[in-house]
Enzyme design. Structure first.
Site, mmCIF file in Angstrom:
data_model
loop_
_atom_site.group_PDB
_atom_site.id
_atom_site.type_symbol
_atom_site.label_atom_id
_atom_site.label_comp_id
_atom_site.label_asym_id
_atom_site.label_seq_id
_atom_site.Cartn_x
_atom_site.Cartn_y
_atom_site.Cartn_z
ATOM 1 N N ASP A 13 0.831 -1.209 0.000
ATOM 2 C CA ASP A 13 0.000 0.000 0.000
ATOM 3 C C ASP A 13 0.870 1.266 0.000
ATOM 4 O O ASP A 13 1.985 1.259 0.511
ATOM 5 C CB ASP A 13 -0.912 -0.022 1.239
ATOM 6 C CG ASP A 13 -2.065 0.961 1.119
ATOM 7 O OD1 ASP A 13 -2.351 1.425 -0.001
ATOM 8 O OD2 ASP A 13 -2.686 1.270 2.163
ATOM 9 N N ASN A 40 -11.010 -2.207 -5.286
ATOM 10 C CA ASN A 40 -10.241 -1.291 -6.146
ATOM 11 C C ASN A 40 -10.898 -1.082 -7.516
ATOM 12 O O ASN A 40 -10.602 -0.116 -8.217
ATOM 13 C CB ASN A 40 -8.785 -1.772 -6.339
ATOM 14 C CG ASN A 40 -7.922 -1.685 -5.088
ATOM 15 O OD1 ASN A 40 -6.980 -2.463 -4.918
ATOM 16 N ND2 ASN A 40 -8.209 -0.728 -4.197
HETATM 17 C C1 IPE Z 1 -5.401 -2.601 -0.126
HETATM 18 O O1 IPE Z 1 -5.100 -1.267 -0.276
HETATM 19 C C2 IPE Z 1 -5.406 -3.271 -1.463
HETATM 20 C C3 IPE Z 1 -4.105 -3.432 -2.109
HETATM 21 C C4 IPE Z 1 -2.955 -3.101 -1.596
HETATM 22 C C5 IPE Z 1 -4.129 -4.024 -3.396
HETATM 23 P P1 IPE Z 1 -6.241 -0.142 -0.404
HETATM 24 O O2 IPE Z 1 -5.503 1.133 -0.564
HETATM 25 O O3 IPE Z 1 -7.200 -0.520 -1.440
HETATM 26 O O4 IPE Z 1 -6.939 -0.246 1.021
HETATM 27 P P2 IPE Z 1 -7.730 0.859 1.858
HETATM 28 O O5 IPE Z 1 -8.743 1.440 0.942
HETATM 29 O O6 IPE Z 1 -6.721 1.864 2.308
HETATM 30 O O7 IPE Z 1 -8.293 0.108 3.017
HETATM 31 C C1 IPE Z 2 -1.593 0.325 -3.342
HETATM 32 O O1 IPE Z 2 -1.391 1.683 -3.384
HETATM 33 C C2 IPE Z 2 -1.832 -0.266 -4.720
HETATM 34 C C3 IPE Z 2 -3.234 -0.585 -4.997
HETATM 35 C C4 IPE Z 2 -4.224 -0.557 -4.154
HETATM 36 C C5 IPE Z 2 -3.543 -0.975 -6.365
HETATM 37 P P1 IPE Z 2 -2.584 2.718 -3.361
HETATM 38 O O2 IPE Z 2 -2.945 3.042 -4.763
HETATM 39 O O3 IPE Z 2 -3.677 2.256 -2.501
HETATM 40 O O4 IPE Z 2 -1.867 3.975 -2.701
HETATM 41 P P2 IPE Z 2 -2.473 4.956 -1.623
HETATM 42 O O5 IPE Z 2 -2.924 4.109 -0.461
HETATM 43 O O6 IPE Z 2 -3.594 5.682 -2.272
HETATM 44 O O7 IPE Z 2 -1.327 5.841 -1.252
HETATM 45 MG MG MG Z 3 -4.074 2.439 -0.523
#
Ligand code: IPE
Ligand code: IPE
Ligand code: MG
Length: 248
Positions: free
Chosen positions: A12, A60
């Site tokens: 993340d 997502n």
């Molecule tokens: C979790 O991250 C999913 C992945 C890393 C693929 P998210 O960014 O989607 O999770 P939340 O929304 O912060 O809980």
């Molecule tokens: C994790 O990074 C990757 C995916 C969930 C695909 P994020 O895209 O959630 O990055 P933040 O949490 O918005 O910084």
């Molecule tokens: Mg994230």
């Protein structure tokens, strides 16, 4: 260093990595792929048997179309470019999640890569794609229900082993250690059933910044944890002592 047999990672913080730099979020995802390459290689050389990466959740899909499309493009590109490395390093690719939702060409390259690497035995790399644990559990429940209606299963037979066997993770053991980057302390619908006794490790590093040092730090802490699985510390000491005696 004590090496977990199965390491799972919630990668993340890609978006924030980019936003801090006033770059588009996708630039963070691109750097995130580089971090994946580093960590996959390091886990393999450390002797991790199973590495599971949360790459795209079922939730997502709700992100803006351009981000979803860019992520799917990156995924296809990553798979095509990594096939040679996976073959050379004897890494087997596995996928969990509802891949029916993925674009057709991405699903195809995934299927091909899984097939081409099926005989590899050095490490199992599982990508969680279009994955949500509640969705996985519901699909398992539906499958078991259908087996019962077909007369192949009775309710009393559904135990831990049968239920685990109906999940996408049927071929892999439960994770020993879960790492989540970016400072968030939640599991975000990842492996809810399988994490029952997993050690959890949270770090503030954003995923694109997560490197070999960070990995070693997490493994170092994992080495100090006492996993009790509901038992007392004394019971674990007794069984460790008797195992020691058996060695002599
Ligand atoms: C979790 O991250 C999913 C992945 C890393 C693929 P998210 O960014 O989607 O999770 P939340 O929304 O912060 O809980
Ligand atoms: C994790 O990074 C990757 C995916 C969930 C695909 P994020 O895209 O959630 O990055 P933040 O949490 O918005 O910084
Ligand atoms: Mg994230």
């Amino acid at each position: 260093m004590r090496i977990p047999r199965h390491l799972a990672i919630i990668m993340d913080g890609n978006g924030r990595w980019a936003e801090i730099r006033q770059m588009p979020r996708i630039a963070g995802h691109q750097r995130g792929v580089e971090a994946v390459q580093t960590i996959v290689e390091e886990c393999r050389s450390l002797g991790v048997e199973y590495l599971t990466l949360y790459a795209f959740s079922s939730e997502n899909w709700g992100r803006p179309d351009d981000e979803v499309n860019a992520l799917m493009g990156l995924l296809g590109h990553y798979l095509r470019s990594e096939l040679e490395t996976m073959l050379r390093q004897r890494i087997r690719l596995n996928v969990i999640g509802d891949i029916r939702r993925l674009p057709r060409e991405v699903a195809q390259v995934l299927k091909d890569t899984v097939a081409r690497t099926a005989e590899n035995r050095e490490m199992v790399l599982t990508l969680a794609l279009s994955y949500g644990a509640r969705d996985e559990i519901l699909r398992a429940v539906r499958h078991l229900g259908a087996e019962m209606l077909a007369g192949r299963l009775v309710p009393e037979q559904v135990d831990d082993r049968v239920f685990s066997g109906a999940l996408d993770t049927r071929d892999i053991p439960d994770p020993d250690l879960l790492i989540r980057t970016s400072g968030e302390m939640r599991v975000s619908n990842f492996l809810l059933w399988q994490l029952a006794y997993t050690e959890l490790y949270f770090t503030d590093s954003l995923w694109p910044d997560f490197g070999i040092e960070d990995l070693h730090q997490a493994l170092g802490e994992f080495g100090h944890r006492q996993r009790r699985f509901g038992l007392t510390g004394a019971q674990l000491k007794d069984s460790a002592d008797s195992e020691g005696e058996a060695d002599h």
